[in-house]
Scaffold this motif. Structure first.
Motif, mmCIF file in Angstrom:
data_model
loop_
_atom_site.group_PDB
_atom_site.id
_atom_site.type_symbol
_atom_site.label_atom_id
_atom_site.label_comp_id
_atom_site.label_asym_id
_atom_site.label_seq_id
_atom_site.Cartn_x
_atom_site.Cartn_y
_atom_site.Cartn_z
ATOM 1 N N GLY A 1 5.660 -0.394 3.907
ATOM 2 C CA GLY A 1 7.025 -0.060 3.528
ATOM 3 C C GLY A 1 7.588 1.077 4.361
ATOM 4 N N GLY A 2 7.947 2.178 3.704
ATOM 5 C CA GLY A 2 8.589 3.300 4.382
ATOM 6 C C GLY A 2 7.649 4.293 5.013
ATOM 7 N N ARG A 3 6.400 3.958 5.192
ATOM 8 C CA ARG A 3 5.434 4.925 5.734
ATOM 9 C C ARG A 3 5.062 4.620 7.189
ATOM 10 N NH1 ARG A 3 7.308 7.104 2.355
ATOM 11 N NH2 ARG A 3 6.473 7.993 0.423
ATOM 12 N N VAL A 4 5.921 3.920 7.908
ATOM 13 C CA VAL A 4 5.575 3.526 9.277
ATOM 14 C C VAL A 4 5.520 4.724 10.229
ATOM 15 C CG1 VAL A 4 6.398 1.167 9.067
ATOM 16 C CG2 VAL A 4 7.994 2.949 9.783
ATOM 17 N N GLU A 5 6.147 5.837 9.864
ATOM 18 C CA GLU A 5 6.078 7.020 10.730
ATOM 19 C C GLU A 5 4.672 7.596 10.788
ATOM 20 O OE1 GLU A 5 8.988 9.699 9.184
ATOM 21 O OE2 GLU A 5 10.607 8.868 10.385
ATOM 22 N N ASN A 6 3.871 7.314 9.767
ATOM 23 C CA ASN A 6 2.471 7.773 9.740
ATOM 24 C C ASN A 6 1.519 6.758 10.364
ATOM 25 O OD1 ASN A 6 3.912 8.909 7.187
ATOM 26 N ND2 ASN A 6 2.167 10.254 7.442
ATOM 27 N N LEU A 7 2.051 5.584 10.734
ATOM 28 C CA LEU A 7 1.208 4.432 11.057
ATOM 29 C C LEU A 7 0.977 4.229 12.549
ATOM 30 C CD1 LEU A 7 -0.168 1.737 10.087
ATOM 31 C CD2 LEU A 7 2.097 0.690 10.284
ATOM 32 N N ILE A 8 -0.282 3.978 12.892
ATOM 33 C CA ILE A 8 -0.632 3.423 14.200
ATOM 34 C C ILE A 8 -1.031 1.976 13.943
ATOM 35 C CG2 ILE A 8 -2.174 3.513 16.191
ATOM 36 C CD1 ILE A 8 -2.648 6.452 15.617
ATOM 37 N N THR A 9 -0.284 1.035 14.513
ATOM 38 C CA THR A 9 -0.596 -0.376 14.308
ATOM 39 C C THR A 9 -1.632 -0.818 15.335
ATOM 40 O OG1 THR A 9 1.675 -0.734 13.581
ATOM 41 C CG2 THR A 9 0.378 -2.683 14.065
ATOM 42 N N VAL A 10 -2.720 -1.387 14.846
ATOM 43 C CA VAL A 10 -3.800 -1.848 15.721
ATOM 44 C C VAL A 10 -3.736 -3.372 15.821
ATOM 45 C CG1 VAL A 10 -5.465 -2.007 13.819
ATOM 46 C CG2 VAL A 10 -6.303 -1.711 16.148
ATOM 47 N N GLY A 11 -4.088 -3.904 16.970
ATOM 48 C CA GLY A 11 -4.140 -5.355 17.131
ATOM 49 C C GLY A 11 -5.147 -5.964 16.168
ATOM 50 N N LYS B 1 0.854 -1.175 0.000
ATOM 51 C CA LYS B 1 0.000 0.000 0.000
ATOM 52 C C LYS B 1 0.900 1.239 0.000
ATOM 53 C CE LYS B 1 -3.531 -2.247 2.879
ATOM 54 N NZ LYS B 1 -4.302 -2.134 4.150
ATOM 55 N N TYR B 2 0.405 2.312 -0.609
ATOM 56 C CA TYR B 2 1.161 3.555 -0.586
ATOM 57 C C TYR B 2 0.188 4.732 -0.608
ATOM 58 C CZ TYR B 2 0.639 2.425 -5.581
ATOM 59 O OH TYR B 2 0.153 2.045 -6.805
ATOM 60 N N LEU B 3 0.709 5.907 -0.274
ATOM 61 C CA LEU B 3 -0.134 7.083 -0.079
ATOM 62 C C LEU B 3 -0.264 7.943 -1.333
ATOM 63 C CD1 LEU B 3 1.028 8.174 3.501
ATOM 64 C CD2 LEU B 3 -1.072 6.960 2.870
ATOM 65 N N ASP B 4 0.326 7.533 -2.449
ATOM 66 C CA ASP B 4 0.261 8.338 -3.673
ATOM 67 C C ASP B 4 -1.172 8.634 -4.086
ATOM 68 O OD1 ASP B 4 2.857 7.551 -3.416
ATOM 69 O OD2 ASP B 4 3.169 7.042 -5.521
ATOM 70 N N LEU B 5 -2.070 7.674 -3.841
ATOM 71 C CA LEU B 5 -3.457 7.814 -4.302
ATOM 72 C C LEU B 5 -4.368 8.510 -3.295
ATOM 73 C CD1 LEU B 5 -3.869 4.270 -5.903
ATOM 74 C CD2 LEU B 5 -3.420 6.426 -7.068
ATOM 75 N N VAL B 6 -3.831 8.856 -2.143
ATOM 76 C CA VAL B 6 -4.617 9.608 -1.145
ATOM 77 C C VAL B 6 -4.410 11.095 -1.417
ATOM 78 C CG1 VAL B 6 -4.965 10.095 1.304
ATOM 79 C CG2 VAL B 6 -4.330 7.780 0.552
ATOM 80 N N LEU B 7 -5.495 11.822 -1.649
ATOM 81 C CA LEU B 7 -5.370 13.229 -2.007
ATOM 82 C C LEU B 7 -5.188 14.095 -0.759
ATOM 83 C CD1 LEU B 7 -7.910 13.496 -4.949
ATOM 84 C CD2 LEU B 7 -5.418 13.435 -5.042
ATOM 85 N N GLY B 8 -4.031 13.906 -0.135
ATOM 86 C CA GLY B 8 -3.653 14.668 1.045
ATOM 87 C C GLY B 8 -2.153 14.633 1.202
ATOM 88 N N GLN B 9 -1.590 15.629 1.870
ATOM 89 C CA GLN B 9 -0.148 15.663 2.084
ATOM 90 C C GLN B 9 0.242 14.724 3.220
ATOM 91 O OE1 GLN B 9 -0.111 20.183 2.209
ATOM 92 N NE2 GLN B 9 1.711 19.828 0.965
ATOM 93 N N GLU B 10 1.390 14.091 3.064
ATOM 94 C CA GLU B 10 1.792 13.048 4.002
ATOM 95 C C GLU B 10 1.982 13.558 5.426
ATOM 96 O OE1 GLU B 10 4.940 10.504 2.735
ATOM 97 O OE2 GLU B 10 4.070 10.217 0.740
ATOM 98 N N ASN B 11 2.318 14.835 5.584
ATOM 99 C CA ASN B 11 2.510 15.359 6.941
ATOM 100 C C ASN B 11 1.193 15.582 7.673
ATOM 101 O OD1 ASN B 11 1.542 17.642 5.682
ATOM 102 N ND2 ASN B 11 3.390 18.870 5.978
ATOM 103 N N SER B 12 0.077 15.290 7.001
ATOM 104 C CA SER B 12 -1.234 15.417 7.664
ATOM 105 C C SER B 12 -2.038 14.120 7.605
ATOM 106 C CB SER B 12 -2.044 16.549 7.017
ATOM 107 O OG SER B 12 -2.350 16.236 5.672
ATOM 108 N N ILE B 13 -1.378 13.003 7.242
ATOM 109 C CA ILE B 13 -2.072 11.716 7.099
ATOM 110 C C ILE B 13 -1.689 10.769 8.237
ATOM 111 C CG2 ILE B 13 -2.407 9.665 5.672
ATOM 112 C CD1 ILE B 13 -1.764 11.327 3.222
#
Length: 369
Positions: A236-246, A213-225
């Motif tokens: 992949g490299g987007r774990v800084e934006n990620l909250i992992t849920v059980g 999965k990647y954020l290219d198709l989300v119409l928002g800037q990554e610093n607000s996602i």
């Protein structure tokens, strides 16, 4: 969504209806200019909407989830991301990207139910073919048909309250590796009135790499996602934006033969203290840090720094001793513990508050006891 081209004051416009993610009207080139120069910003069904030039599938990125045959150039995607984020920030909202399976719900083919789960099929059928029925503690169970397959879909406890409250603070998109037909049907169970997702359902068909999965198709800037998903590896490299849920596993997992599932026990995850209730608290904390911190200037706002700050408090005050069993995931586990504010050590002393060990016969484990 529908596209209409109009001309006014010698300017050509493309207008869109059906999605609150897009500007209602995008000014393009003047009619007199369009034949000499064209950025080919928006492509519909293989043709530029301004100059009518035929474009191949290698141009820009495809946004079939918004409108079949819609493509944007890379520059136009960047412009739309900035514009949509700017509009959301005016409303004190951020972007939220949610996984579907094992995050908001759990599905199972009826033919794969265990003998202890057969009562669920009867419970769903009692309300009528492919309809809903309430089971344990008022949670939702649905029976749906996708092609030749019949599935039971169990919504995660608290999910509707979660979506209602989260939608006040975020514009929500679904991002799943499931196919479009299944995802559309499943989202309809979560959002029958189309209040939360609109057309923002990104599925397997939209990704070039089918297991990523990647954020290219989300119409928002990554610093607000902010992303919420039960599987970290797909991002992949987007774990800084990620909250992992059980992971929500309502139905029997054959890999866990030694323990009964929620469905077999006729029980379920807690509404008030389950995973989604905890995630909602985290999302509210991110939103508050982003908008309400007096020292957080608009230009420097970033949800990733907010998430890092929240993570750093989770294990604050803990000193974790890792046992003398050499397990493969030690480097990652160590790193994650430090991210959450813990001090990690291999030294046995009085500062240790917690021990992590899988070997109950080790000296470290005996010392801890």
């Amino acid at each position: 969504m529908n596209f209409n081209g109009v001309v006014a004051n010698n300017k050509k416009f493309c207008s869109w209806t059906g999605s609150d993610s897009l500007p209602l009207q995008l000014p393009l080139l003047s009619v007199s200019e369009e034949h000499t120069i064209c950025p080919h910003a928006t492509i519909l069904n293989g043709m530029c909407v301004v100059c009518d030039k035929l474009m191949d599938d290698s141009y820009g990125l495809c946004f079939d989830y918004i409108e079949k045959g819609l493509r944007y150039s890379i520059d136009e995607i960047s412009r739309l991301k900035k514009r949509n984020t700017k509009n959301l920030l005016r409303m004190r909202k951020l972007h939220l990207v949610l996984d579907l399976d094992h995050t908001l719900l759990h599905s199972r083919l009826i033919g794969k139910l265990t003998s202890d789960e057969k009562y669920l099929e009867k419970a769903a059928a009692a309300a009528g073919e492919f309809s809903s029925d309430k089971i344990s503690r008022g949670n939702d169970l649905f029976k749906i048909k996708i092609g030749d397959n019949v599935l039971l879909v169990k919504l995660r406890p608290f999910v509707r309250s979660f979506l209602e409250e989260a939608s006040r603070l975020f514009e929500i998109s679904v991002c799943t590796l499931g196919n479009r037909e299944y995802a559309t049907r499943a989202v309809k169970l979560l959002d029958p009135d189309c209040k939360y997702f609109n057309s923002r359902i990104i599925t397997r068909e939209d990704f070039k790499q089918k297991e990523r999965k990647y954020l290219d198709l989300v119409l928002g800037q990554e610093n607000s996602i902010v992303i919420v998903d039960d599987t970290e590896s797909v991002w992949g490299g987007r774990v800084e934006n990620l909250i992992t849920v059980g992971s929500y596993d309502f139905f029997k997992d054959k890999k866990k033969n030694d323990c009964k599932s929620y469905s077999e026990q006729m029980s379920d995850e807690s509404e008030s203290d389950g995973a989604l209730a905890n995630i909602l608290r985290a999302l509210k904390a991110v939103h508050a840090l982003y908008f309400d911190n007096p020292g957080n200037h608009a230009a420097g706002r970033d949800v990733r720094s907010c998430l890092a700050k929240i993570r750093s408090r989770i294990l604050m005050g803990c000193t974790i001793l890792f046992g003398d069993d050499d397990f493969e995931e030690l480097p990652l586990t160590w790193s994650r513990a430090e991210e959450m504010g813990a001090i990690c050590t291999l030294v046995t002393d009085a500062s240790v508050t917690h021990v992590v060990s899988s070997n109950t016969q080790s000296e470290t484990f005996e010392w801890a006891e």
